[in-house]
Scaffold this active site. Structure first.
Site, PDB file in Angstrom:
ATOM      1  N   SER A 256      37.685  -7.177 -33.979  1.00  0.00           N
ATOM      2  CA  SER A 256      37.447  -7.077 -35.403  1.00  0.00           C
ATOM      3  C   SER A 256      35.979  -7.155 -35.762  1.00  0.00           C
ATOM      4  O   SER A 256      35.152  -7.666 -35.008  1.00  0.00           O
ATOM      5  CB  SER A 256      38.237  -8.215 -36.063  1.00  0.00           C
ATOM      6  OG  SER A 256      37.666  -8.588 -37.268  1.00  0.00           O
ATOM      7  N   GLY A 257      35.669  -6.673 -36.964  1.00  0.00           N
ATOM      8  CA  GLY A 257      34.317  -6.767 -37.514  1.00  0.00           C
ATOM      9  C   GLY A 257      34.108  -8.080 -38.235  1.00  0.00           C
ATOM     10  O   GLY A 257      33.020  -8.347 -38.756  1.00  0.00           O
ATOM     11  N   ASP A 258      35.145  -8.892 -38.346  1.00  0.00           N
ATOM     12  CA  ASP A 258      35.003 -10.197 -38.994  1.00  0.00           C
ATOM     13  C   ASP A 258      35.881 -11.190 -38.227  1.00  0.00           C
ATOM     14  O   ASP A 258      36.181 -10.955 -37.058  1.00  0.00           O
ATOM     15  CB  ASP A 258      35.350 -10.087 -40.492  1.00  0.00           C
ATOM     16  CG  ASP A 258      34.590 -11.103 -41.331  1.00  0.00           C
ATOM     17  OD1 ASP A 258      34.542 -12.271 -40.929  1.00  0.00           O
ATOM     18  OD2 ASP A 258      34.053 -10.735 -42.399  1.00  0.00           O
ATOM     19  N   ASP A 259      36.283 -12.293 -38.860  1.00  0.00           N
ATOM     20  CA  ASP A 259      37.033 -13.308 -38.127  1.00  0.00           C
ATOM     21  C   ASP A 259      38.354 -12.748 -37.578  1.00  0.00           C
ATOM     22  O   ASP A 259      39.049 -12.001 -38.264  1.00  0.00           O
ATOM     23  CB  ASP A 259      37.364 -14.487 -39.045  1.00  0.00           C
ATOM     24  CG  ASP A 259      36.099 -15.128 -39.620  1.00  0.00           C
ATOM     25  OD1 ASP A 259      35.088 -15.207 -38.900  1.00  0.00           O
ATOM     26  OD2 ASP A 259      36.133 -15.520 -40.803  1.00  0.00           O
ATOM     27  N   SER A 290      35.167 -10.637 -31.315  1.00  0.00           N
ATOM     28  CA  SER A 290      34.558 -10.559 -32.644  1.00  0.00           C
ATOM     29  C   SER A 290      33.069 -10.892 -32.536  1.00  0.00           C
ATOM     30  O   SER A 290      32.659 -12.025 -32.764  1.00  0.00           O
ATOM     31  CB  SER A 290      35.266 -11.548 -33.588  1.00  0.00           C
ATOM     32  OG  SER A 290      34.580 -11.603 -34.816  1.00  0.00           O
TER      33      SER A 290
END
Ligand code: NAG
Ligand code: NAG
Ligand code: NAG
Ligand code: NAG
Ligand code: NAG
Ligand code: NAG
Ligand code: NAG
Length: 485
Positions: A256-259, A290
């Protein structure tokens, strides 16, 4: 002339009705567009079965299926009280805008089926912000509907044989980065005020923003899911349990690009007012990549409280941080009774990270005296390779985060890297021998290598606790259900 038209009209109605009766779009266990019988595990099986094609669906990747999904679900909602229904999405590529689910309902996505989120803004009608957020998360005001949503439901299953839900989010990421959106992006799946929710055996891709967002729910099972988003896509959190009780997340994989998992419970004064915590959350056998965010984040929106989180058998590859507590004055509530064990990390900047100064308020109206309490945080049996900071733990001045217990943690530090920023980190952390950096925190450590900061003195021998009771949600056994003949 008039009679002729009437007859034609009648034939026009009766013929399709007859046809429908023969093909029978409440199949009661018949093929539903799937040539063989497929078993799948679920909280409940359904008496009625229909296929999206029964409602005019076309899996050609071009025709919009929004109306077909809506018609199917409206129809199947009528048998919610009669054993419920499963809607099969057969092999194909099914383009659609936002639609909502119903109770005692299963959305079954075949392994060769892809639900494609429409790229048209108008396919995602604007809806009110969540009461515990007071406004949209991206921007003040309203929010675009999520691709798949549900409110006030009971007994909902979204599953398949690893079929795919692809949000085609690139267009949203571009608009968000270009500050071209007046309203908050939608999520792939957002289910509100629901009892008994299962999301399993599916791949979620390219969400406009967060992927799975169960909110104000009770009894939530998320397992065998894969979430994939480009590592530079904005806010594409994997799984965000928000103000939910009794949740299990198992055997899942997020890039993912975040959490990868962000545990939440509302934002500042709005979250405090709604006052619904996320509690009794069990996470097992979870893998995360991540590079810019956390494997498991607690917060930053935690204003309804977060308590009783148990995470074990976690694998992290090339992630920025392991467990990250994010909060700030104004958030109120608490993060407490957190337990993590058997955590393996390779290549990570901060294994354990906490901050009490995470900004981002929903406006000027927050109460700076609403100080969050962070206590009883237990981490044990960690192995981390190639890390920059083992612990970067800070609390709130005058309101320290207390009751950290860290035992049996072994970390090996990163060697010098080539990128300038990494060299800086390396100089700070390794050459200055600062693998731990603690302020306004208190607790104990035992068998921790390298040795922790003075705020977390060695106290041997300590084995930090992990609850020995089994949560009721971890005891739920799934039934064997089937689609096809
Ligand atoms: C829904 O399905 C039932 C059962 O097949 C059928 O009788 C009914 O006409 C359908 N309703 C609509 C609105 O399509
Ligand atoms: C959900 O239930 C609440 C409380 O009964 C009600 O106010 C709200 O309108 C319902 N929302 C939907 C979408 O059904
Ligand atoms: C669900 O996924 C798990 C793990 O990949 C697999 O073992 C199981 O067979 C899958 N079940 C179905 C119904 O696809
Ligand atoms: C499910 O599909 C995704 C890609 O679409 C793949 O990465 C993953 O390994 C698959 N999972 C299983 C259990 O087959
Ligand atoms: C160690 O981590 C750095 C980033 O801090 C990364 O560039 C490097 O490839 C990693 N080395 C190994 C052997 O994984
Ligand atoms: C320490 O943690 C590692 C990694 O989880 C585990 O394999 C090992 O058994 C633990 N040691 C003790 C004494 O608990
Ligand atoms: C240590 O943490 C404090 C507080 O978060 C921060 O201001 C400081 O820059 C950190 N030091 C290093 C070397 O990272």
């Amino acid at each position: 002339m008039e009679t002729k038209l009437q007859i034609l009209f009648l034939v026009g109605i009766l013929l399709p009705l007859q046809f429908l009766k023969i093909t029978g779009y409440l199949h009661d266990g018949a093929a539903a567009g799937i040539p063989q019988k497929i078993n799948y595990p679920a909280i409940n099986c359904r008496k009625h079965t229909a296929s999206l094609t029964d409602f005019g669906g076309k899996g050609d990747s071009k025709t919009s299926n929004t109306a077909a999904f809506k018609a199917a679900i409206a129809n199947l909602s009528k048998v919610a009280g009669d054993g419920g229904a499963q809607l099969v999405v057969p092999p194909g590529k099914w383009l659609t805008g936002a639609f909502s689910l119903t109770s005692h309902f299963t959305l079954y996505i075949h392994k060769d089926a892809v639900i494609l989120g429409s790229e048209e803004e108008s396919d995602y009608p604007l809806i009110d912000p969540l009461p515990s957020y007071g406004r949209g998360r991206d921007a003040p005001g309203k929010r675009f509907s999520s691709l798949i949503s549900g409110t006030n439901l009971t007994d909902v299953v979204i599953t398949g044989g690893n079929g795919t839900i692809d949000g085609q989010g690139a267009i949203w990421w571009k608009k968000f980065k270009g500050k071209q959106l007046q309203n908050t992006r939608g999520y792939l799946v957002e289910i509100l005020f629901t009892n008994q929710l299962q999301i399993s055996n599916l791949t979620f891709k390219n969400s406009p923003s967060w992927n799975l967002h169960p909110t104000y729910c009770n009894d939530v099972i998320i397992e065998h899911v894969t979430v994939l988003a480009p590592i530079d896509s904005p806010n594409t959190d994997g799984i965000d349990p928000d103000s939910c009780s009794n949740i299990r997340i198992r055997d899942s994989y997020v890039v993912s690009g975040d959490d990868c998992i962000a545990v939440k419970s509302g934002w500042d004064q709005y979250g405090i007012k709604v006052g619904l915590p996320t509690q009794h959350l069990s996470i097992k056998r979870f893998t995360c990549i991540s590079p810019d965010s956390a494997v498991i984040a607690l917060g930053s929106e935690m204003s309804g409280g977060i308590r009783d989180v148990r995470a074990e058998d976690i694998t992290a590859i090339n992630s920025q941080s392991g467990i990250r507590i994010k909060t700030a004055p104004g958030r109120g509530a608490y993060v407490k009774d957190i337990y993590v064990r058997n955590f393996y990390a390779d290549t990570m900047k901060y294994v354990l990270w906490s901050t009490g100064a995470y900004g981002q308020h929903p406006g000027e109206g927050f109460d700076p005296t609403a100080i969050p309490q962070v206590k009883n945080i237990n981490y044990r049996d960690f192995v981390a390779k190639n890390v920059t900071y083992v612990g970067s733990l800070s609390g709130i001045e005058g309101h320290p985060f207390t009751g950290f217990c860290i035992s049996n943690l072994t970390a090996t530090l990163a060697g010098p890297a080539t990128a300038a920023a990494e060299v800086e980190d390396y100089v700070a952390a390794v050459k200055k021998k600062l693998p731990w950096n603690c302020t306004d925190v208190a607790g104990v450590t035992s068998r921790v290598v390298p040795k922790a900061c003075v705020q977390l003195p060695e106290k041997s021998p300590v084995v930090c606790p992990f609850p020995t009771d089994v949560l009721p949600i971890d005891r739920v056994e799934l039934k064997s259900c089937s689609v096809g003949v």
